[in-house]
Design an enzyme around this catalytic site. Structure first.
Site, PDB file in Angstrom:
ATOM      1  N   LYS A 113      -2.377  -7.848   8.289  1.00 26.56           N
ATOM      2  CA  LYS A 113      -3.423  -7.103   9.009  1.00 26.56           C
ATOM      3  C   LYS A 113      -4.060  -7.891  10.143  1.00 26.56           C
ATOM      4  O   LYS A 113      -4.677  -7.313  11.026  1.00 26.56           O
ATOM      5  CB  LYS A 113      -4.495  -6.605   8.034  1.00 26.56           C
ATOM      6  CG  LYS A 113      -3.976  -5.518   7.121  1.00 26.56           C
ATOM      7  CD  LYS A 113      -5.093  -4.677   6.542  1.00 26.56           C
ATOM      8  CE  LYS A 113      -4.483  -3.478   5.798  1.00 26.56           C
ATOM      9  NZ  LYS A 113      -5.474  -2.604   5.208  1.00 26.56           N
ATOM     10  N   LYS A 194       6.161  -0.740   4.507  1.00 24.52           N
ATOM     11  CA  LYS A 194       5.434   0.138   3.597  1.00 24.52           C
ATOM     12  C   LYS A 194       4.839   1.349   4.345  1.00 24.52           C
ATOM     13  O   LYS A 194       4.328   1.182   5.456  1.00 24.52           O
ATOM     14  CB  LYS A 194       4.325  -0.715   2.961  1.00 24.52           C
ATOM     15  CG  LYS A 194       3.299   0.002   2.156  1.00 24.52           C
ATOM     16  CD  LYS A 194       2.195  -0.958   1.720  1.00 24.52           C
ATOM     17  CE  LYS A 194       0.957  -0.731   2.556  1.00 24.52           C
ATOM     18  NZ  LYS A 194      -0.285  -0.506   1.863  1.00 24.52           N
ATOM     19  N   LYS A 197      -1.304   4.410   5.733  1.00 27.64           N
ATOM     20  CA  LYS A 197      -2.176   5.418   6.332  1.00 27.64           C
ATOM     21  C   LYS A 197      -2.800   4.927   7.624  1.00 27.64           C
ATOM     22  O   LYS A 197      -3.292   5.709   8.410  1.00 27.64           O
ATOM     23  CB  LYS A 197      -3.239   5.861   5.331  1.00 27.64           C
ATOM     24  CG  LYS A 197      -4.214   4.796   4.875  1.00 27.64           C
ATOM     25  CD  LYS A 197      -5.350   5.465   4.133  1.00 27.64           C
ATOM     26  CE  LYS A 197      -5.544   4.983   2.720  1.00 27.64           C
ATOM     27  NZ  LYS A 197      -6.162   3.663   2.612  1.00 27.64           N
TER      28      LYS A 197
HETATM   29  P1  ATP Z   1      -3.335   0.744   4.550  1.00 26.76           P
HETATM   30  O1  ATP Z   1      -1.954   1.295   4.466  1.00 26.76           O
HETATM   31  O2  ATP Z   1      -4.207   1.441   5.487  1.00 26.76           O
HETATM   32  O3  ATP Z   1      -3.386  -0.731   4.612  1.00 26.76           O
HETATM   33  P2  ATP Z   1      -3.364   1.275   1.831  1.00 26.76           P
HETATM   34  O4  ATP Z   1      -3.029   2.717   1.712  1.00 26.76           O
HETATM   35  O5  ATP Z   1      -2.362   0.251   1.509  1.00 26.76           O
HETATM   36  O6  ATP Z   1      -4.019   1.082   3.221  1.00 26.76           O
HETATM   37  P3  ATP Z   1      -5.367   1.672  -0.124  1.00 26.76           P
HETATM   38  O7  ATP Z   1      -5.818   2.942   0.373  1.00 26.76           O
HETATM   39  O8  ATP Z   1      -6.478   0.875  -0.663  1.00 26.76           O
HETATM   40  O9  ATP Z   1      -4.609   0.857   0.945  1.00 26.76           O
HETATM   41  O10 ATP Z   1      -4.252   1.842  -1.240  1.00 26.76           O
HETATM   42  C1  ATP Z   1      -4.572   2.540  -2.387  1.00 26.76           C
HETATM   43  C2  ATP Z   1      -3.476   2.398  -3.399  1.00 26.76           C
HETATM   44  O11 ATP Z   1      -2.278   2.987  -2.909  1.00 26.76           O
HETATM   45  C3  ATP Z   1      -3.140   0.957  -3.752  1.00 26.76           C
HETATM   46  O12 ATP Z   1      -2.960   0.873  -5.135  1.00 26.76           O
HETATM   47  C4  ATP Z   1      -1.856   0.703  -3.026  1.00 26.76           C
HETATM   48  O13 ATP Z   1      -1.056  -0.255  -3.687  1.00 26.76           O
HETATM   49  C5  ATP Z   1      -1.206   2.074  -3.087  1.00 26.76           C
HETATM   50  N1  ATP Z   1      -0.280   2.248  -1.969  1.00 26.76           N
HETATM   51  C6  ATP Z   1      -0.589   2.212  -0.655  1.00 26.76           C
HETATM   52  N2  ATP Z   1       0.493   2.424   0.106  1.00 26.76           N
HETATM   53  C7  ATP Z   1       1.536   2.586  -0.768  1.00 26.76           C
HETATM   54  C8  ATP Z   1       2.934   2.835  -0.599  1.00 26.76           C
HETATM   55  N3  ATP Z   1       3.458   2.939   0.604  1.00 26.76           N
HETATM   56  N4  ATP Z   1       3.686   2.962  -1.705  1.00 26.76           N
HETATM   57  C9  ATP Z   1       3.159   2.856  -2.945  1.00 26.76           C
HETATM   58  N5  ATP Z   1       1.848   2.618  -3.173  1.00 26.76           N
HETATM   59  C10 ATP Z   1       1.041   2.483  -2.105  1.00 26.76           C
END
Ligand code: ATP
Ligand code: LTN
Length: 331
Positions: A113, A194, A197
């Site tokens: 990040k 990955k 969002k």
């Molecule tokens: P960003 O992608 O904006 O960094 P994020 O979606 O990773 O944010 P969170 O919103 O806090 O961060 O994630 C919430 C949960 O979703 C966490 O448990 C994370 O591990 C899971 N998660 C996020 N993206 C994925 C993905 N692509 N596949 C599986 N699990 C995910």
């Protein structure tokens, strides 16, 4: 025997994606019946990167409503905003003082990040100590998260152990709960990254609230590997393997079943069916979401959730401060 405690959080830093649902929320829902559950919208974490106030407010309410729309029952699980329980920020600070710079420097989420940015807030760096506080305040046994959070969970376990060693047994050492399939849903435009969002390319993720037509368009444009076989092979066919994982998770089938069904067929037919599977899987959630938002009931749910969470969190915080040697405030 007492129920095991489960806790997790999702950041209101954008529109929730299918990755958040498959990697995390689906498990929140599955765990709520047999466990004592706390699920929060981690707004204090979201501000580790700049957030526009109106957007933060809207996304926070949206994530809380999506928890309920995805199937969390507020009577079974406490749903709350992290910032409504001040103990998170306070324990976060106490644990920050016990976290080593070297530990934080090794965190891959920080490296990803902060890469290429010249103004990086210190909060982004110390974020894992706040996450440890979130978990340890509730004496959580299990933490359902996607694969990317494994490293933060390891640090949480180390901090809990360090605290217990220095100040006496205080914290429960938590375990991660990571799904076998779907722990890392990949981006639609790059099967090695990955699904996120906060990606600037909206075509790289499927948002839980995308319309059926948007979903169809994004899946038809999703990158596919060379060749035309529908084979699960993460090394050589990362893109197709990711789409197969999404298919399996949204349809309830195994990866083997998906592979058998599409044996000998090309990407076109597979993608068309995949779009319909995703549209159907999200339809009930989207309908329920609209009802919850229009009823305004989420505010009541969040108030009750924060009350239940505060009761638990304040007891832990008091114990921690006493163990560390803070002078108690006289009544
Ligand atoms: P960003 O992608 O904006 O960094 P994020 O979606 O990773 O944010 P969170 O919103 O806090 O961060 O994630 C919430 C949960 O979703 C966490 O448990 C994370 O591990 C899971 N998660 C996020 N993206 C994925 C993905 N692509 N596949 C599986 N699990 C995910
Ligand atoms: N760091 C997580 C979000 C998060 C979390 C938590 C997850 C903050 N606090 C406590 C589980 C438990 C992320 O970025 N996905």
């Amino acid at each position: 025997m007492a129920k095991q405690r489960v806790l997790s959080g999702i950041q209101p830093s954008g529109k929730l994606t299918l990755g958040n649902y498959i990697g995390a929320m689906k498990n929140f829902v599955a765990l709520q019946h047999e466990h004592d559950c706390f699920f929060m919208v981690v707004d204090l974490h979201a501000i580790t990167v700049p957030q526009e106030p109106a957007a933060l407010r809207e996304q926070s309410e949206a994530v809380a409503a999506l928890f309920v729309a995805a199937g969390l029952d507020p009577a079974q699980a406490s749903i709350f905003m992290q910032s409504h329980v001040p103990a998170h920020a306070e324990l976060g600070w106490l644990l920050t003082t016990m976290t080593y710079m070297g530990e934080l420097e090794r965190m891959t989420q920080f490296k990803d990040k902060s890469e290429g940015k010249d103004a990086v807030g210190a909060g982004l760096f110390v974020y894992p100590s706040l996450m440890a506080a979130d978990i340890l305040l509730y004496n959580s046994n299990l933490v359902p998260v996607g694969d990317d959070q494994k490293q933060h969970l390891e640090l949480t376990r180390d901090l809990a152990g360090r605290f217990n060693y220095r100040y006496g047994e205080t914290f429960v050492i938590p375990e991660p709960f990571i799904p076998k399939v779907g722990a890392r849903i990949m981006s639609l435009d790059d099967g090695t990254k990955k699904m996120s969002k906060s990606s600037p390319n909206v075509g790289s993720f499927i948002a839980l609230l995308d319309s059926p037509d948007e979903i169809r368009k994004k899946i038809s444009r999703a990158k596919t590997d060379l060749g035309r076989e529908i084979i699960y092979d993460v090394q050589n066919k990362p893109e197709v393997s990711n789409l197969m994982t999404i298919f399996a998770q949204c349809s309830g089938q195994t990866l083997e079943q998906v592979q058998t069904t599409y044996d000998g067929q090309g990407y076109g037919a597979f993608k068309k069916d995949l779009a319909e599977v995703v549209v159907q899987a999200l339809e009930p959630l989207q309908n329920k979401y609209a009802d919850i938002r229009s009823s305004g009931e989420i505010h009541h749910i969040l108030r009750e959730g924060a009350e239940r969470a505060s009761t638990v969190a304040e007891i832990t915080l008091r114990e921690v401060k006493e163990a560390m040697g803070f002078l108690p405030r006289a009544h």
